[in-house]
Design a protein around this motif. Structure first.
Motif, PDB file in Angstrom:
ATOM      1  N   ASP A  49       0.669  -1.092  -0.243  1.00 52.60           N
ATOM      2  CA  ASP A  49       0.020   0.057  -0.085  1.00 52.60           C
ATOM      3  C   ASP A  49       0.821   1.205   0.113  1.00 52.60           C
ATOM      4  O   ASP A  49       1.691   1.015   0.351  1.00 52.60           O
ATOM      5  CB  ASP A  49      -0.910  -0.115   1.497  1.00 52.60           C
ATOM      6  CG  ASP A  49      -1.662   1.504   0.870  1.00 52.60           C
ATOM      7  OD1 ASP A  49      -1.541   2.225   1.335  1.00 52.60           O
ATOM      8  OD2 ASP A  49      -3.122   0.644   1.919  1.00 52.60           O
ATOM      9  N   GLU A  50       0.456   2.485  -0.843  1.00 51.50           N
ATOM     10  CA  GLU A  50       1.282   3.518  -0.663  1.00 51.50           C
ATOM     11  C   GLU A  50       1.212   4.511   0.230  1.00 51.50           C
ATOM     12  O   GLU A  50       2.045   5.079   0.267  1.00 51.50           O
ATOM     13  CB  GLU A  50       1.304   4.160  -2.245  1.00 51.50           C
ATOM     14  CG  GLU A  50       1.189   3.540  -3.795  1.00 51.50           C
ATOM     15  CD  GLU A  50       1.001   4.236  -4.883  1.00 51.50           C
ATOM     16  OE1 GLU A  50       1.057   5.032  -4.512  1.00 51.50           O
ATOM     17  OE2 GLU A  50       1.520   3.697  -5.706  1.00 51.50           O
ATOM     18  N   ASN A  51       0.322   4.198   0.719  1.00 50.90           N
ATOM     19  CA  ASN A  51       0.384   4.861   1.738  1.00 50.90           C
ATOM     20  C   ASN A  51       0.378   4.733   2.873  1.00 50.90           C
ATOM     21  O   ASN A  51      -0.723   5.790   4.221  1.00 50.90           O
ATOM     22  CB  ASN A  51      -1.508   5.858   1.762  1.00 50.90           C
ATOM     23  CG  ASN A  51      -2.365   6.116   0.075  1.00 50.90           C
ATOM     24  OD1 ASN A  51      -0.819   7.220  -0.210  1.00 50.90           O
ATOM     25  ND2 ASN A  51      -2.896   6.293  -0.405  1.00 50.90           N
ATOM     26  N   LEU A  97       1.589   1.617   5.986  1.00 55.10           N
ATOM     27  CA  LEU A  97       1.916  -0.096   6.420  1.00 55.10           C
ATOM     28  C   LEU A  97       2.296  -0.387   8.056  1.00 55.10           C
ATOM     29  O   LEU A  97       2.155   0.742   9.077  1.00 55.10           O
ATOM     30  CB  LEU A  97       3.210   0.390   6.175  1.00 55.10           C
ATOM     31  CG  LEU A  97       4.411   0.428   4.995  1.00 55.10           C
ATOM     32  CD1 LEU A  97       6.467   1.398   5.024  1.00 55.10           C
ATOM     33  CD2 LEU A  97       4.089  -0.989   3.692  1.00 55.10           C
ATOM     34  N   LEU A  99       2.166   9.155   4.642  1.00 58.63           N
ATOM     35  CA  LEU A  99       2.504   8.027   5.129  1.00 58.63           C
ATOM     36  C   LEU A  99       2.369   7.245   6.172  1.00 58.63           C
ATOM     37  O   LEU A  99       2.583   7.762   7.398  1.00 58.63           O
ATOM     38  CB  LEU A  99       3.758   7.494   4.976  1.00 58.63           C
ATOM     39  CG  LEU A  99       4.393   5.808   5.010  1.00 58.63           C
ATOM     40  CD1 LEU A  99       3.511   4.701   4.190  1.00 58.63           C
ATOM     41  CD2 LEU A  99       5.222   5.404   5.303  1.00 58.63           C
ATOM     42  N   ASP A 117      10.211  -2.287  -2.487  1.00 58.99           N
ATOM     43  CA  ASP A 117       9.165  -1.143  -2.543  1.00 58.99           C
ATOM     44  C   ASP A 117       9.045   0.546  -2.430  1.00 58.99           C
ATOM     45  O   ASP A 117      10.378   0.587  -0.886  1.00 58.99           O
ATOM     46  CB  ASP A 117       7.909  -2.258  -1.248  1.00 58.99           C
ATOM     47  CG  ASP A 117       6.893  -1.612  -2.076  1.00 58.99           C
ATOM     48  OD1 ASP A 117       6.126  -0.060  -1.906  1.00 58.99           O
ATOM     49  OD2 ASP A 117       6.127  -2.124  -2.184  1.00 58.99           O
ATOM     50  N   THR A 149       7.644   2.409  -1.287  1.00 56.69           N
ATOM     51  CA  THR A 149       6.971   2.691   0.212  1.00 56.69           C
ATOM     52  C   THR A 149       7.673   2.370   1.825  1.00 56.69           C
ATOM     53  O   THR A 149       7.859   2.850   2.786  1.00 56.69           O
ATOM     54  CB  THR A 149       5.554   1.841   0.456  1.00 56.69           C
ATOM     55  OG1 THR A 149       4.457   2.273  -0.628  1.00 56.69           O
ATOM     56  CG2 THR A 149       4.706   2.665   1.828  1.00 56.69           C
ATOM     57  N   LYS A 167      10.676   4.253   2.363  1.00 64.68           N
ATOM     58  CA  LYS A 167       9.920   6.317   2.762  1.00 64.68           C
ATOM     59  C   LYS A 167      10.192   5.650   4.248  1.00 64.68           C
ATOM     60  O   LYS A 167      10.642   6.851   4.461  1.00 64.68           O
ATOM     61  CB  LYS A 167       8.307   6.654   1.427  1.00 64.68           C
ATOM     62  CG  LYS A 167       8.254   7.431   2.702  1.00 64.68           C
ATOM     63  CD  LYS A 167       6.066   8.153   2.014  1.00 64.68           C
ATOM     64  CE  LYS A 167       6.313   8.191   0.619  1.00 64.68           C
ATOM     65  NZ  LYS A 167       4.737   8.547   0.212  1.00 64.68           N
TER      66      LYS A 167
END
Length: 272
Positions: free
Chosen positions: A31-33, A35, A60, A239, A241, A244
């Motif tokens: 999921d990009e938004n 974790l 995030l 990945d 994400t 990030k």
């Protein structure tokens, strides 16, 4: 017989479809938004909470799940119930992968809980006499770790091919003729007065009211192989994400928190 054959064919087909479904799920990007991160309770959880605040500024969301043992965070990660975890050093991770057939990989350094060498009798390791007694953790990981500290500081020499998992039988030079006494790691603080010096893990030292930075006569350096890592499944290693979150964790805000909160008993280690 035809009916049985059809049933078996259906079972096989269902199994194949399920396997294909699992494979595609494993390769799916995170999921990009958001974790979900696993940690152990204590410093790892505290620091992850600060990293989550930093990550939130970059859009995030981090959900933190705390565990009370060292196996479940890896089990949950390998089974897909976590996206990453943050609590372990690489030797532990390697052993877990080998024992469980998993493919978990480190993606970013976090902290070191430095093991210290302590003495109630001497103010420096140089002062230890010939034949001094030394309390050594009796488990392979921590015993090897303590020997590594002594070698790094020039007090023993370990056989070249045994440096990563050394035992007392792998010492080839011992100028002080130190007598190593293997003890249960958790009990060493209580037995410190019975030996000339001993190696104590940070968590056991703190629980006994011992401050690693102030009370140790030798302290593990931040370039130790026992630095902890953020860990993910192999398919998520690159990945964006995950990267990030690593960036958020390895931020100046997190470093400042570590320095102010733990006063040297926990070290930020990602620049080493």
């Amino acid at each position: 017989m035809k009916k049985v054959g059809l049933v078996l064919s259906g079972v096989l087909l269902t199994g194949l479809l399920a396997a294909c479904g699992d494979e595609s799920k494993g390769d799916k990007a995170l999921d990009e938004n958001k974790l979900v991160i696993g940690v152990t309770a204590g410093p790892h959880e505290q620091i992850a909470e600060v990293a989550a605040e930093v990550a939130a500024k970059d859009g995030l969301e981090i959900e933190i799940k705390a565990f009370s043992d060292y196996i479940l965070p890896n089990t949950a990660l390998s089974e897909g119930n976590l996206d990453a975890n943050s609590y372990q050093h690489e030797p532990f991770l390697d052993a877990f992968n080998e024992d469980h057939g998993t493919e978990l990989v480190p993606v970013g350094k976090t902290i070191l809980n430095p093991m210290g060498i302590y003495s109630e009798k001497f103010k420096s390791f140089e002062d230890l006499p010939e034949g001094a007694t030394f309390g050594l953790p009796n488990d392979p990981t921590n015993g090897s770790r303590a020997l590594y500290i002594l070698e790094e500081n020039g007090f023993i020499k370990i056989k070249e091919d045994k440096k990563e998992n050394a035992s007392i039988y792998d010492i080839e030079e011992n100028p002080k003729n130190i007598e190593f006494i293997e003890l249960e790691a958790a009990q060493i603080p209580k037995q410190l007065s019975e030996v000339d010096a001993a190696a104590i893990n940070t968590n056991f030292a703190l629980a006994a009211g011992i401050n690693p930075k102030e009370d140790s006569i030798l302290l593990e350096s931040s370039n130790s192989p026992y630095v902890n890592y953020i860990v993910v499944r192999a398919e998520n290693e690159d990945d964006p994400t995950v990267q990030k979150f690593v960036k958020a964790y390895q931020s100046e805000e997190v470093r400042t928190f570590i320095e102010e909160e733990f006063q040297g008993s926990v070290l930020a280690s990602w620049d080493e």
